[in-house]
Scaffold this motif. Structure first.
Motif, PDB file in Angstrom:
ATOM      1  N   HIS A   9       0.829  -1.207   0.000  1.00 15.81           N
ATOM      2  CA  HIS A   9       0.000   0.000   0.000  1.00 15.81           C
ATOM      3  C   HIS A   9       0.866   1.260   0.000  1.00 15.81           C
ATOM      4  O   HIS A   9       1.881   1.327   0.676  1.00 15.81           O
ATOM      5  CB  HIS A   9      -0.918   0.018   1.230  1.00 15.81           C
ATOM      6  N   ALA A  10       0.428   2.252  -0.758  1.00 14.02           N
ATOM      7  CA  ALA A  10       1.090   3.560  -0.779  1.00 14.02           C
ATOM      8  C   ALA A  10       0.048   4.636  -1.032  1.00 14.02           C
ATOM      9  O   ALA A  10      -0.589   4.645  -2.085  1.00 14.02           O
ATOM     10  CB  ALA A  10       2.168   3.606  -1.848  1.00 14.02           C
ATOM     11  N   ASP A  11      -0.136   5.534  -0.068  1.00 19.18           N
ATOM     12  CA  ASP A  11      -1.054   6.662  -0.258  1.00 19.18           C
ATOM     13  C   ASP A  11      -0.472   7.720  -1.180  1.00 19.18           C
ATOM     14  O   ASP A  11      -1.164   8.284  -2.010  1.00 19.18           O
ATOM     15  CB  ASP A  11      -1.389   7.322   1.089  1.00 19.18           C
ATOM     16  N   ARG A  51      -2.074   2.447  -4.479  1.00 16.78           N
ATOM     17  CA  ARG A  51      -2.996   3.133  -3.560  1.00 16.78           C
ATOM     18  C   ARG A  51      -4.102   2.215  -3.051  1.00 16.78           C
ATOM     19  O   ARG A  51      -4.630   2.424  -1.970  1.00 16.78           O
ATOM     20  CB  ARG A  51      -3.618   4.337  -4.259  1.00 16.78           C
ATOM     21  N   ASN A  52      -4.445   1.199  -3.819  1.00 22.77           N
ATOM     22  CA  ASN A  52      -5.561   0.329  -3.438  1.00 22.77           C
ATOM     23  C   ASN A  52      -5.132  -1.008  -2.839  1.00 22.77           C
ATOM     24  O   ASN A  52      -5.979  -1.827  -2.504  1.00 22.77           O
ATOM     25  CB  ASN A  52      -6.464   0.083  -4.653  1.00 22.77           C
ATOM     26  N   ALA A  53      -3.844  -1.239  -2.712  1.00 18.77           N
ATOM     27  CA  ALA A  53      -3.372  -2.517  -2.159  1.00 18.77           C
ATOM     28  C   ALA A  53      -3.433  -2.480  -0.636  1.00 18.77           C
ATOM     29  O   ALA A  53      -3.297  -1.427  -0.025  1.00 18.77           O
ATOM     30  CB  ALA A  53      -1.938  -2.789  -2.607  1.00 18.77           C
ATOM     31  N   PRO A  54      -3.612  -3.632  -0.018  1.00 15.71           N
ATOM     32  CA  PRO A  54      -3.517  -3.683   1.449  1.00 15.71           C
ATOM     33  C   PRO A  54      -2.044  -3.623   1.852  1.00 15.71           C
ATOM     34  O   PRO A  54      -1.149  -3.850   1.037  1.00 15.71           O
ATOM     35  CB  PRO A  54      -4.114  -5.052   1.794  1.00 15.71           C
ATOM     36  N   SER A  55      -1.819  -3.329   3.114  1.00 16.42           N
ATOM     37  CA  SER A  55      -0.459  -3.362   3.642  1.00 16.42           C
ATOM     38  C   SER A  55      -0.010  -4.813   3.759  1.00 16.42           C
ATOM     39  O   SER A  55      -0.793  -5.690   4.115  1.00 16.42           O
ATOM     40  CB  SER A  55      -0.422  -2.690   5.016  1.00 16.42           C
TER      41      SER A  55
END
Length: 121
Positions: A9-11, A51-55
């Motif tokens: 994840h990356a905002d 942006r839409n991936a989980p951590s």
């Protein structure tokens, strides 16, 4: 079978690009924005910052965990300082007669990343 890609994840893709460029000592290989995808090459395995991936908890092998933390400096928050977790008497999980060092950091996006290095005692 071979691992092809890991997503993390990356905002903020710019902030993530800066962080991972320093950590990996390489530039991103591709960026698609929109939809918000940033790629790095990890010796043939793609690291996707999305942006839409989980951590995810990913572990990266580095040459030396201590030197990597020094290079990152204030870019990373240390969760767990370098420590030996295992000595390899055989080559089942790592090189024979090496200590396996781990450290854990928070990346620029709040994900925990494990750093691993193998050193002779």
């Amino acid at each position: 079978m071979r691992l092809q890609q890991i997503a993390q994840h990356a905002d903020d893709l710019d902030r993530a690009a800066d962080f991972y460029t320093v950590l990996l000592e390489s530039l991103p290989t591709a960026r698609f924005d929109p939809p918000g995808l940033l790629f790095f090459d990890l010796e043939g395995v793609r690291l996707l910052l999305d942006r839409n991936a989980p951590s995810s908890l990913i572990y990266l092998e580095v040459e030396n965990v201590h030197e990597t933390l020094e290079r990152l400096g204030a870019l990373a928050d240390v969760v767990s300082h370098p420590h030996v977790i295992f000595h390899h008497d055989d080559d089942t999980l790592g090189p024979v007669d090496h200590d396996e060092w781990h450290a854990f950091i928070k990346d620029s996006e709040g994900n925990t990343v494990g750093l691993i290095s193998f050193q002779r005692p």
